[in-house]
Design a protein around this motif. Structure first.
Motif, PDB file in Angstrom:
ATOM      1  N   UNK A  81       0.821  -1.219   0.000  1.00 31.99           N
ATOM      2  CA  UNK A  81       0.000   0.000   0.000  1.00 31.99           C
ATOM      3  C   UNK A  81       0.850   1.260   0.000  1.00 31.99           C
ATOM      4  N   UNK A  82       2.185   1.107   0.038  1.00 30.61           N
ATOM      5  CA  UNK A  82       3.067   2.262   0.035  1.00 30.61           C
ATOM      6  C   UNK A  82       3.149   2.965   1.364  1.00 30.61           C
ATOM      7  N   UNK A  83       2.743   2.277   2.446  1.00 30.36           N
ATOM      8  CA  UNK A  83       2.781   2.891   3.774  1.00 30.36           C
ATOM      9  C   UNK A  83       4.006   2.474   4.582  1.00 30.36           C
ATOM     10  N   UNK A  84       4.858   1.620   4.029  1.00 27.51           N
ATOM     11  CA  UNK A  84       6.066   1.186   4.736  1.00 27.51           C
ATOM     12  C   UNK A  84       7.110   0.784   3.715  1.00 27.51           C
ATOM     13  N   UNK A  85       8.341   0.794   4.161  1.00 31.66           N
ATOM     14  CA  UNK A  85       9.437   0.397   3.274  1.00 31.66           C
ATOM     15  C   UNK A  85       9.709  -1.097   3.410  1.00 31.66           C
ATOM     16  N   UNK A  86      10.510  -1.623   2.469  1.00 35.42           N
ATOM     17  CA  UNK A  86      10.731  -3.073   2.423  1.00 35.42           C
ATOM     18  C   UNK A  86      11.481  -3.597   3.650  1.00 35.42           C
ATOM     19  N   UNK A  87      12.232  -2.747   4.342  1.00 32.32           N
ATOM     20  CA  UNK A  87      12.963  -3.237   5.515  1.00 32.32           C
ATOM     21  C   UNK A  87      12.004  -3.788   6.578  1.00 32.32           C
ATOM     22  N   UNK A  88      10.770  -3.304   6.592  1.00 33.12           N
ATOM     23  CA  UNK A  88       9.794  -3.806   7.552  1.00 33.12           C
ATOM     24  C   UNK A  88       9.497  -5.290   7.265  1.00 33.12           C
ATOM     25  N   UNK A  89       9.354  -5.624   5.982  1.00 35.67           N
ATOM     26  CA  UNK A  89       9.111  -7.017   5.619  1.00 35.67           C
ATOM     27  C   UNK A  89      10.321  -7.886   5.947  1.00 35.67           C
ATOM     28  N   UNK A  90      11.504  -7.365   5.649  1.00 32.62           N
ATOM     29  CA  UNK A  90      12.726  -8.139   5.927  1.00 32.62           C
ATOM     30  C   UNK A  90      12.888  -8.405   7.414  1.00 32.62           C
ATOM     31  N   UNK A  91      12.598  -7.442   8.231  1.00 27.25           N
ATOM     32  CA  UNK A  91      12.710  -7.637   9.689  1.00 27.25           C
ATOM     33  C   UNK A  91      11.676  -8.677  10.164  1.00 27.25           C
ATOM     34  N   UNK A  92      10.450  -8.589   9.652  1.00 28.51           N
ATOM     35  CA  UNK A  92       9.424  -9.564  10.017  1.00 28.51           C
ATOM     36  C   UNK A  92       9.831 -10.967   9.578  1.00 28.51           C
ATOM     37  N   UNK A  93      10.411 -11.079   8.377  1.00 28.13           N
ATOM     38  CA  UNK A  93      10.870 -12.379   7.875  1.00 28.13           C
ATOM     39  C   UNK A  93      11.992 -12.935   8.735  1.00 28.13           C
ATOM     40  N   UNK A  94      12.915 -12.065   9.158  1.00 33.69           N
ATOM     41  CA  UNK A  94      14.032 -12.518   9.999  1.00 33.69           C
ATOM     42  C   UNK A  94      13.522 -13.069  11.334  1.00 33.69           C
ATOM     43  N   UNK A  95      12.569 -12.397  11.945  1.00 37.27           N
ATOM     44  CA  UNK A  95      12.017 -12.875  13.217  1.00 37.27           C
ATOM     45  C   UNK A  95      11.296 -14.207  13.026  1.00 37.27           C
ATOM     46  N   UNK A  96      10.569 -14.325  11.927  1.00 35.82           N
ATOM     47  CA  UNK A  96       9.854 -15.574  11.653  1.00 35.82           C
ATOM     48  C   UNK A  96      10.837 -16.736  11.476  1.00 35.82           C
ATOM     49  N   UNK A  97      11.923 -16.526  10.737  1.00 38.29           N
ATOM     50  CA  UNK A  97      12.909 -17.582  10.513  1.00 38.29           C
ATOM     51  C   UNK A  97      13.647 -17.950  11.799  1.00 38.29           C
ATOM     52  N   UNK A  98      13.863 -16.973  12.681  1.00 38.57           N
ATOM     53  CA  UNK A  98      14.522 -17.266  13.953  1.00 38.57           C
ATOM     54  C   UNK A  98      13.673 -18.216  14.792  1.00 38.57           C
ATOM     55  N   UNK A  99      12.370 -17.960  14.840  1.00 38.95           N
ATOM     56  CA  UNK A  99      11.482 -18.855  15.581  1.00 38.95           C
ATOM     57  C   UNK A  99      11.440 -20.227  14.928  1.00 38.95           C
ATOM     58  N   UNK A 100      11.451 -20.263  13.602  1.00 40.39           N
ATOM     59  CA  UNK A 100      11.432 -21.544  12.891  1.00 40.39           C
ATOM     60  C   UNK A 100      12.674 -22.369  13.217  1.00 40.39           C
ATOM     61  N   UNK A 101      13.814 -21.698  13.330  1.00 41.33           N
ATOM     62  CA  UNK A 101      15.042 -22.405  13.695  1.00 41.33           C
ATOM     63  C   UNK A 101      14.948 -22.966  15.108  1.00 41.33           C
ATOM     64  N   UNK A 102      14.392 -22.194  16.032  1.00 42.84           N
ATOM     65  CA  UNK A 102      14.233 -22.674  17.402  1.00 42.84           C
ATOM     66  C   UNK A 102      13.264 -23.856  17.452  1.00 42.84           C
ATOM     67  N   UNK A 103      12.275 -23.847  16.593  1.00 45.02           N
ATOM     68  CA  UNK A 103      11.335 -24.962  16.546  1.00 45.02           C
ATOM     69  C   UNK A 103      12.024 -26.247  16.092  1.00 45.02           C
ATOM     70  N   UNK A 104      12.887 -26.124  15.084  1.00 42.36           N
ATOM     71  CA  UNK A 104      13.633 -27.311  14.634  1.00 42.36           C
ATOM     72  C   UNK A 104      14.453 -27.893  15.780  1.00 42.36           C
ATOM     73  N   UNK A 105      15.149 -27.027  16.522  1.00 40.67           N
ATOM     74  CA  UNK A 105      15.965 -27.499  17.642  1.00 40.67           C
ATOM     75  C   UNK A 105      15.094 -28.121  18.731  1.00 40.67           C
ATOM     76  N   UNK A 106      13.942 -27.504  19.007  1.00 38.62           N
ATOM     77  CA  UNK A 106      13.051 -28.025  20.047  1.00 38.62           C
ATOM     78  C   UNK A 106      12.502 -29.395  19.666  1.00 38.62           C
ATOM     79  N   UNK A 107      12.141 -29.583  18.415  1.00 40.17           N
ATOM     80  CA  UNK A 107      11.620 -30.881  17.981  1.00 40.17           C
ATOM     81  C   UNK A 107      12.697 -31.965  18.036  1.00 40.17           C
ATOM     82  N   UNK A 108      13.917 -31.590  17.758  1.00 37.35           N
ATOM     83  CA  UNK A 108      15.019 -32.541  17.907  1.00 37.35           C
ATOM     84  C   UNK A 108      15.207 -32.926  19.376  1.00 37.35           C
ATOM     85  N   UNK A 109      15.098 -31.941  20.269  1.00 42.24           N
ATOM     86  CA  UNK A 109      15.190 -32.221  21.706  1.00 42.24           C
ATOM     87  C   UNK A 109      14.047 -33.111  22.165  1.00 42.24           C
ATOM     88  N   UNK A 110      12.877 -32.912  21.573  1.00 45.57           N
ATOM     89  CA  UNK A 110      11.732 -33.755  21.930  1.00 45.57           C
ATOM     90  C   UNK A 110      11.996 -35.209  21.557  1.00 45.57           C
TER      91      UNK A 110
END
Length: 461
Positions: free
Chosen positions: A206-235
């Motif tokens: 919509x032109x209300x934010x710059x692309x860095x906002x998406x990149x930051x959101x993607x980085x946080x999402x991938x960080x949680x995904x990595x922690x999930x992989x480690x947690x499932x291995x621990x399980x």
């Protein structure tokens, strides 16, 4: 609002007690499985059985023993002695032959060789039944008492191992419950971050934010995904370890109750002497009897031995072959250059060593019990802090989500609030797991878990 409801649904078993009925706690079944099937505990069962058989063998030495002994011998050569029978009668025979020569009644006495007799008969057999019975043998009594102490000590050793197994099963179960609860929290966080990424992409479109906002959101999402992989291995690792303790296949499913991490009380009363101390007590008892055993070697022994059988050059049952004997056998060692005295001193030193070891073990167990109490108190305080922390973090995230939807909050502030909420929930799960583990350690330190009677029975066979 939708994300809040989803988070609450995924984490309800962690943040609050549910009024809805849940499945029974499977921990008791897992403990029963481990106590019945654990391979190392079965090895302890065989050790107890071996000690019981050793005690039975020692007791049997007091009873009469009947043995069959048979010997058949074929001999050739060996020592011999010579009977001069020819040298004694041949001169007389020759004189008679000369005197009667030419008469109607002439004699013809032969020349006789000397007789050679071997000490070993060419064939010989000796077959008999031997009955032996101790009449006075103080060493046998002390050996029985030593074996009885070893048997009781093996039961105490098995109990100590069983209590360690119970503690380890509980710790593994609570670890698995912690990991699974953590996975649910991370999955809920993943849903929230996926929604945040979608909002960021919509704002950029919509032109209300710059692309860095998406990149930051993607980085946080991938960080949680990595922690999930480690947690499932621990399980998976936690499940395999719990199945190992149960002597089950590593791929067998393991169920964890929703209330597994709910705080529970622990019986702080001591159930009696720790099995580790009883084990040493029986070792001391065995050493004391070893001292008396060494002292009894200065006394004589008296036994009765009776034989009945047949002897001869061949097997025959008649009055000439029958043989029977009855004996009283006295054995008394009068001098042995100090060997018995040294054995008695050695046994006394071993008893004193065990006494010192018991004092040290008792102090260590007392210290372990005090440490378990302190750790439980610390875990309870940590749980109260975690509960207060999660209340603040969840309220902060609720406010941050509303501000974000109204466009009054930056993405960084929203992500910080979401991260704080996730870490608070994980901290609460860890605090509950550590409290349950600490209470299991308290139970172990006091030997309070009610083991099956078959594992703690001290009835002498």
């Amino acid at each position: 609002m939708r994300s809040i409801l989803l988070l609450a649904g995924l984490c309800g078993s962690v943040t609050a007690h549910s009024d809805v009925a849940v499945d029974a706690d499977p921990l008791a079944a897992y403990l029963a499985d481990a106590l019945a099937s654990n391979a190392a505990l079965k090895a302890q069962d065989f050790a107890v059985e071996a000690a019981a058989q050793g005690l039975g063998a020692a007791r049997a030495r007091r009873a009469p023993q009947l043995a069959l002994n048979a010997r058949y011998t074929v001999a050739d050569g060996g020592r011999a002695f010579e009977i001069p029978s020819g040298d004694l009668v041949n001169p007389a025979y020759q004189t008679l032959n000369q005197l009667t020569a030419g008469t109607p009644n002439a004699t013809q006495f032969p020349i006789i060789d000397n007789t050679r007799v071997n000490f070993l008969r060419r064939t010989e057999q000796d077959t008999r039944l031997t009955l032996s019975a101790p009449i006075y043998a103080p060493q046998i009594t002390e050996q029985i008492r030593i074996r009885a102490a070893e048997f009781e000590g093996s039961i105490a050793t098995r109990e100590a191992f069983a209590r360690t197994l119970v503690r380890d099963v509980k710790a593994a179960y609570f670890q698995l419950a912690q990991v699974q609860a953590g996975i649910r929290i991370l999955e809920a966080s993943q849903v929230t971050l996926a929604e945040n990424r979608r909002v960021a992409e919509a704002l950029v479109a919509a032109g209300k934010a710059t692309r860095d906002r998406v990149l930051r959101a993607e980085a946080e999402f991938l960080a949680i995904e990595q922690r999930l992989h480690a947690a499932r291995n621990s399980e998976r690792a936690a499940r395999r370890y719990l199945n190992l303790l149960r002597n089950r296949d590593e791929a067998d499913p393991v169920m964890v109750a929703e209330t597994a991490l709910s705080p529970s009380s622990v019986d702080k009363s001591d159930s009696g002497t720790r099995p580790e101390l009883r084990q040493i007590d029986f070792q001391i008892d065995a050493a004391d009897h070893a001292i008396r055993l060494a002292g009894s070697s200065f006394l004589p022994t008296l036994s009765f031995v009776a034989d009945s059988g047949v002897q001869g050059t061949s097997y025959a049952i008649d009055r000439d072959s029958d043989v029977s004997t009855a004996s009283l056998v006295l054995n008394w060692t009068l001098f042995d250059f100090g060997a018995r005295r040294a054995a008695e001193s050695q046994a006394r030193a071993q008893s004193q060593q065990l006494q010192a070891t018991r004092d040290d073990v008792r102090r260590q167990l007392d210290l372990a019990r005090l440490s378990a109490d302190d750790n439980a108190i610390t875990a309870e305080r940590a749980l109260r802090t975690a509960e207060a922390r999660i209340a603040a973090a969840e309220e902060g995230f609720r406010i941050a989500e509303k501000k974000r939807d109204a466009g009054q909050l930056s993405q960084i502030e929203f992500l910080d609030a979401e991260r704080a909420q996730t870490e608070a929930r994980l901290s609460l799960v860890i605090a509950r797991s550590e409290l349950q583990t600490a209470r299991a350690e308290q139970e172990y330190a006091r030997a309070a878990y009610p083991l099956p009677a078959t594992l703690v029975s001290s009835a002498t066979p």
